[in-house]
Design a protein around this motif. Structure first.
Motif, PDB file in Angstrom:
ATOM      1  N   ALA A  25       0.829  -1.215   0.000  1.00 53.12           N
ATOM      2  CA  ALA A  25       0.000   0.000   0.000  1.00 53.12           C
ATOM      3  C   ALA A  25       0.865   1.268   0.000  1.00 53.12           C
ATOM      4  CB  ALA A  25      -0.929  -0.012   1.205  1.00 53.12           C
ATOM      5  N   HIS A  26       2.049   1.182   0.587  1.00 52.61           N
ATOM      6  CA  HIS A  26       2.929   2.365   0.661  1.00 52.61           C
ATOM      7  C   HIS A  26       3.988   2.370  -0.442  1.00 52.61           C
ATOM      8  CE1 HIS A  26       1.835   4.201   4.601  1.00 52.61           C
ATOM      9  NE2 HIS A  26       1.417   2.982   4.885  1.00 52.61           N
ATOM     10  N   GLN A  27       3.947   1.378  -1.324  1.00 51.10           N
ATOM     11  CA  GLN A  27       5.031   1.184  -2.303  1.00 51.10           C
ATOM     12  C   GLN A  27       6.385   1.211  -1.572  1.00 51.10           C
ATOM     13  OE1 GLN A  27       3.818   4.303  -5.128  1.00 51.10           O
ATOM     14  NE2 GLN A  27       3.364   2.626  -6.535  1.00 51.10           N
ATOM     15  N   ALA A  28       6.380   0.552  -0.456  1.00 52.57           N
ATOM     16  CA  ALA A  28       7.604   0.448   0.361  1.00 52.57           C
ATOM     17  C   ALA A  28       7.987  -1.025   0.433  1.00 52.57           C
ATOM     18  CB  ALA A  28       7.329   1.002   1.761  1.00 52.57           C
ATOM     19  N   THR A  29       9.014  -1.332   1.182  1.00 51.62           N
ATOM     20  CA  THR A  29       9.393  -2.732   1.354  1.00 51.62           C
ATOM     21  C   THR A  29       8.967  -3.185   2.758  1.00 51.62           C
ATOM     22  OG1 THR A  29      11.568  -2.291   2.288  1.00 51.62           O
ATOM     23  CG2 THR A  29      11.417  -2.382  -0.132  1.00 51.62           C
ATOM     24  N   VAL A  30       8.952  -4.487   2.936  1.00 50.59           N
ATOM     25  CA  VAL A  30       8.551  -5.040   4.229  1.00 50.59           C
ATOM     26  C   VAL A  30       9.522  -4.567   5.323  1.00 50.59           C
ATOM     27  CG1 VAL A  30       8.281  -7.193   5.523  1.00 50.59           C
ATOM     28  CG2 VAL A  30       7.412  -7.027   3.184  1.00 50.59           C
ATOM     29  N   ALA A  31      10.798  -4.558   5.013  1.00 49.74           N
ATOM     30  CA  ALA A  31      11.783  -4.106   6.016  1.00 49.74           C
ATOM     31  C   ALA A  31      11.490  -2.658   6.411  1.00 49.74           C
ATOM     32  CB  ALA A  31      13.196  -4.226   5.449  1.00 49.74           C
ATOM     33  N   GLN A  32      11.151  -1.832   5.422  1.00 54.04           N
ATOM     34  CA  GLN A  32      10.888  -0.417   5.738  1.00 54.04           C
ATOM     35  C   GLN A  32       9.668  -0.269   6.653  1.00 54.04           C
ATOM     36  OE1 GLN A  32      10.702   1.087   1.726  1.00 54.04           O
ATOM     37  NE2 GLN A  32      12.827   1.793   1.782  1.00 54.04           N
TER      38      GLN A  32
END
Ligand SMILES: NC(=O)c1ccc[n+]([C@@H]2O[C@H](COP(=O)([O-])OP(=O)(O)OC[C@H]3O[C@@H](n4cnc5c(N)ncnc54)[C@H](OP(=O)(O)O)[C@@H]3O)[C@@H](O)[C@H]2O)c1
Length: 223
Positions: free
Chosen positions: A157-164
């Motif tokens: 949803a955030h166009q982020a990565t899981v680690a982030q």
């Protein structure tokens, strides 16, 4: 990596090239003289004349007052920039703050990640009130959080990565610093970019359901 509210941790723009050296003294070496000898041996092994932050790894048999006296001597001689502790629970911090110069503690490095939220019950709040940074070790639960379906969903949803997402959850707390371990420069950059990720109230509600916050005092976990 520091919380957006800022701290003493230096980071270059790419998050890679500017090193902040942290080392630790083992409790078995943490007498007044032993601490100084251990630090000097670390400086030699590291090939440097300065350690930015020097920590007592966990509590041992030597009086805290002796270790703090040695830390202060190391700081005054310029061998270290600041000193702190690691694996100190709320009651350990009380004792530390009661010894001479104990209030100069610059950080407490403890286990803190979504799956291990025990410090939220007391230690985190106490540290925030006192302005003592918490350095969250194993912030990705040694990589295990990477496979969690809720984290994967929020990351998309955030166009982020899981680690982030896992790191953003921690550094949204004022005064919390995270030290994810990776040997891969691209992951250092990715982890550094977590400061751009802002979790929403809905995200936090999902995470609270998946990883409930502590409802009672839990002894500080260590790994
Ligand atoms: N004070 C203490 O008593 C204490 C105790 C334990 C650990 N620590 C410190 O805590 C730090 C980190 O803890 P940790 O290594 O136990 O666990 P961690 O940082 O939670 O997890 C490290 C794992 O996550 C992976 N990883 C890192 N960034 C990633 C990314 N962006 N995407 C996917 N995977 C990623 C790493 O793999 P790759 O390396 O393959 O990227 C590694 O397998 C270390 O500096 C360690 O010294 C302190």
């Amino acid at each position: 990596m520091a919380a957006p509210s800022g701290s003493w941790l230096r980071l270059s723009k790419d998050g890679v090239s500017d090193a902040f050296i942290v080392s630790k003294v083992l409790p078995t070496n943490a007498s007044r003289d032993g601490t100084i000898k251990a630090c000097e041996a670390s400086l030699k092994r590291l090939g440097t004349d300065h350690i930015d932050l020097y920590l007592l790894h966990w509590r041992g048999r030597y009086p805290l007052a002796d270790t703090v006296e040695a830390f202060e001597a190391l700081r005054q001689s310029g061998k270290i920039g600041a000193w702190g502790v690691s694996n100190f629970d709320a009651d350990d911090m009380e004792e530390l703050l009661a010894v001479p110069d104990g209030g100069n503690v610059a950080a407490n490095q403890v286990l803190y990640n979504l799956a291990r939220r025990g410090i939220e019950y007391d230690l985190l709040k106490d540290s925030q009130v006192r302005g003592i940074p918490i350095m969250a070790y194993s912030p990705l639960d040694e990589g295990r959080l990477m496979r969690h379906p809720d984290l994967i969903h929020i990351a998309k949803a955030h166009q982020a990565t899981v680690a982030q997402v896992a790191l953003a959850f921690l550094i949204r707390n004022p005064g919390v610093i995270v030290i994810p371990k990776t040997a891969m420069p691209e992951r250092v950059r990715e982890n550094r970019a977590t400061v751009e990720v802002q979790l929403t109230a809905d995200d936090l509600a999902i995470l609270d359901r998946a990883f409930p916050p502590p409802g009672r005092k839990m002894p500080l976990e260590m790994i």
